[in-house]
Every structure is written in C-alpha cells, then in structure tokens.
Scaffold this motif. Sequence first.
Motif, PDB file in Angstrom:
ATOM      1  N   PHE A  58       0.734  -0.969   0.340  1.00 33.52           N
ATOM      2  CA  PHE A  58      -0.148   0.196  -0.289  1.00 33.52           C
ATOM      3  C   PHE A  58       0.323   1.384   0.076  1.00 33.52           C
ATOM      4  O   PHE A  58       1.674   1.372   0.860  1.00 33.52           O
ATOM      5  CB  PHE A  58      -1.338   0.014   1.227  1.00 33.52           C
ATOM      6  N   ASP A  59       0.689   2.317  -0.907  1.00 33.73           N
ATOM      7  CA  ASP A  59       1.241   3.297  -0.951  1.00 33.73           C
ATOM      8  C   ASP A  59       0.534   4.189  -0.575  1.00 33.73           C
ATOM      9  O   ASP A  59      -0.392   5.028  -1.163  1.00 33.73           O
ATOM     10  CB  ASP A  59       1.692   3.936  -3.195  1.00 33.73           C
ATOM     11  N   GLY A  60       0.902   4.416   0.468  1.00 33.41           N
ATOM     12  CA  GLY A  60      -0.060   6.560   0.760  1.00 33.41           C
ATOM     13  C   GLY A  60       0.350   7.661   0.284  1.00 33.41           C
ATOM     14  O   GLY A  60       1.178   8.245   0.183  1.00 33.41           O
ATOM     15  N   HIS A  61      -1.019   8.087   0.441  1.00 38.45           N
ATOM     16  CA  HIS A  61      -0.207   9.867  -0.076  1.00 38.45           C
ATOM     17  C   HIS A  61      -1.846  10.448   0.789  1.00 38.45           C
ATOM     18  O   HIS A  61      -2.248  10.407   1.495  1.00 38.45           O
ATOM     19  CB  HIS A  61      -1.094  10.248  -1.243  1.00 38.45           C
ATOM     20  N   ASP A 243       5.480   2.001  -6.205  1.00 39.81           N
ATOM     21  CA  ASP A 243       6.482   3.317  -7.313  1.00 39.81           C
ATOM     22  C   ASP A 243       7.312   3.552  -6.829  1.00 39.81           C
ATOM     23  O   ASP A 243       8.760   4.480  -8.377  1.00 39.81           O
ATOM     24  CB  ASP A 243       5.068   4.850  -8.029  1.00 39.81           C
ATOM     25  N   GLY A 244       8.369   3.781  -6.189  1.00 42.94           N
ATOM     26  CA  GLY A 244       9.829   3.838  -5.557  1.00 42.94           C
ATOM     27  C   GLY A 244      10.211   3.170  -6.101  1.00 42.94           C
ATOM     28  O   GLY A 244      11.016   3.512  -6.271  1.00 42.94           O
ATOM     29  N   ASN A 287       9.539   6.668  -0.487  1.00 44.67           N
ATOM     30  CA  ASN A 287       9.185   5.894  -0.022  1.00 44.67           C
ATOM     31  C   ASN A 287       9.485   4.456  -0.752  1.00 44.67           C
ATOM     32  O   ASN A 287       8.874   4.808  -2.172  1.00 44.67           O
ATOM     33  CB  ASN A 287       7.483   5.313   1.042  1.00 44.67           C
ATOM     34  N   MET A 288      10.140   3.714  -0.240  1.00 43.97           N
ATOM     35  CA  MET A 288       9.966   2.366  -0.889  1.00 43.97           C
ATOM     36  C   MET A 288       9.194   0.838  -0.101  1.00 43.97           C
ATOM     37  O   MET A 288       9.996   0.467   1.327  1.00 43.97           O
ATOM     38  CB  MET A 288      11.558   1.894  -1.455  1.00 43.97           C
ATOM     39  N   SER A 289       8.558  -0.241  -0.749  1.00 46.75           N
ATOM     40  CA  SER A 289       8.278  -1.195  -0.047  1.00 46.75           C
ATOM     41  C   SER A 289       8.487  -2.061  -1.892  1.00 46.75           C
ATOM     42  O   SER A 289       8.311  -2.134  -2.849  1.00 46.75           O
ATOM     43  CB  SER A 289       6.674  -0.455   0.616  1.00 46.75           C
TER      44      SER A 289
END
Length: 384
Positions: A58-61, A243-244, A287-289
Amino acid sequence: MGAFLDKPKTDKHNEGGVGNGLRYGLASMQGWRVEMEDAHAAVIGLPSLKDWSFFAVFDGHAGAKASAVCSDQLMNHIISNGDFQKFDLSAGTETQPSLEAIKSGIKAGFLSMDEKLRSMPEVVSGQDKSGSTAVGVIISPTHIFFANCGDSRAVLCSAGKCAFSTVDHKPVNPIEKERIQKAGGSVMIQRVNGSLAVSRALGDFEYKNVEGMGPCEQLVSPEPEIFAYDRDPADEFLVLACDGIWDVMSNEELCDFVGNRLQITSSMENICNQVIDTCLYKGSRDNMSIVIVTFQGAPKLSEEAIKKEAELDAKIEAKIKETLESDSSLDTDLPYLMHVLSDLEGLPPGGGLSSKRGTVEAILNKLRPPKPEDNDEDGGTPIE
Ligand code: MN
C-alpha cells in the motif's frame, strides 16, 4: 506531494516467512521523504483457508492513515464479505468456487474497505484526507488472483521471463480519463484535477463526492482490476512494489535482478534490501516497499552464480586498488570510482553497477579508511 530530507533514512524494516510451498521476504524504507506512508501485509494461511495466502503493498499519500488501516484490514474485508464466503472454499474439492465468485468477492472487499475508511471519525470530520494505492495477490493452490487499485504494481516471473504485470491506474489512461471527465473532473499535468497523480485509490474522499454517481464512477475509484492466473510449475516468483521501486527499475530489470540474486543468497530479506538500495542509488526519492514471493519453480542457489559474484567483487576490488594507487589525490571519491567502474563487465543482470555501490563503498573504506575527523572516536587526541 511530500517534502524531502537532507539525507535519506536508510533503515529498513524486514520480514520473511515460509509456508504453503511459498517463501516470502519483504523490505520497506523511508528514503528521502519526510514521512513514511507505505504499508504492507503478508499472511501465509488465511484464517478460513489454510492453504491460501495473501500479500499486498500500500502506497499512501496525504498521510499514512489510509495505507495503515488498509494493511491491517483489507484482507479481512475480502475474506469476510458475503461474495467471498458464499462459496465455502474450506469445504474441500466438491464445492469448487468459480473464479468469478472469488473475483467479485475481492472487488466487494475493496469497496467495503473504502466504505470503512469513509466512516472513520477523522475522515468524517475532514481532518484526515489521506488515500492509498493497493496492490495485492491472493494465492490459492491453483491460482494467483492479482488485484490492483492505483499505481503500485505486481509482476510475475515465470520460466525466466516477466509473464504478467498489473497495469498502473494513471489519470491519463483513456478509461480513467473518461471516468474522471464523466464525473465532472479533468486531467491536467497528468493528474486528477491537476492534483492527484493516481486515478484509483482507497480513501481520497475529496475526490469521491459527486452526487448521483456510484463509488466506481467517481473522480477517484476504489475498484480493483482483478486477474485470475492459472498457476504453472514454471512460475518462479512474484514481486509487489510501490512506484518508488518501479520509477527507476523496469519489470524486466527487476525480474532479471531478483532471478539472479536468488541464485546467490537464500535470504529473501537480503534480496529485498539489495533491490531497495539499488533503487536508492538509481535515484529514487520516494518511500520504497517490496514483497517478493517465490514458488517451487524459483531459481535455486547456484555454485556457479556464487563464484561469478565473488569474481566480480574481486575484479571491483582490484580496479579500485589500481585507481587509488595511480591517483593518490584525495579526490578519488565514491562518485569518481563509480565512473571508473561503469564499463566493468559481468555486472549483475538487471541491477548493474548501482547494485554494487555498497560493495564499492565498503572496499573504498577498507583500502582508504575515512579520515580521522570523520570518525566519532577520539581520533584527534594525542596519546602520551
Ligand atoms: Mn510512492
């Protein structure tokens, strides 16, 4: 859009596990951003379906709330909703659930997750405006169900090649743009209303208030795109990442790199960390995951690949030595060495020299230790 730090936070969070014929590792890192808004989930053995598993990124904003709540609750919204439960998957072989039923269960789970977010007090009060992408897989003994909402991405590597990937939901995609315009919005500078860079997400309720339109017709939609993939003995591994990662590595590069690393180390976490460091050196500021899940057909440790990697390291060390000896000036720093090494042969496929930057730095520090004033040891104090 988030501000940046003076230097990146490189501490990593790692997890790993084994079960159901799968192995997984994951890593996440804040990087250059002021906040860490990514989250993830990894569950081997679902509560009611022991031989099924769930993984997601999950990529939060605009805050970390939506991504955190999704990582905690999305799986339960999927497996506890009527569509998914109607087909008693735990009953065994006689009740084969239809793929359509599972797909509609996944979709219902995403929509109910979104409703739950909307009802949270801090969202109702308008204090929290956060949103989050979600990319996940549910892995059954026979299938991989990919579900994507937003611009994080899942990629499957099978028989040494990138065999499937989810499609990012960007506002400029024709289908997305049509929905946005029908809902009275516009796409400017590739963003929804010139502001949000992603056209599907959980949360983001400022973009989900058009009267008379359903949840999946809004400017930003919580609807996942779902794909049911028949598992194959040739399946090697899948990668979920935000997307990182994908901003600086292509699907093919990442498949090649992970496939190669699996032959060199058995630590999935270590491979995830290597991917993140490589992306940082390639210039990712986000951020990267990353979550990597391997199947039975994954590349095995290879003596030959390990030997090749050791030879590469030796070659790098020799070249650095030679450079330092030929040029005793102290400007022979890391960027200069990376330049000198750039045409080296035999670099890791998909990762290139960026994936060896940590090695280069370690060799440089060994051959020419940092100057005393760089250490916090009491180097300057005369003894006796
Ligand atoms: Mn991101």
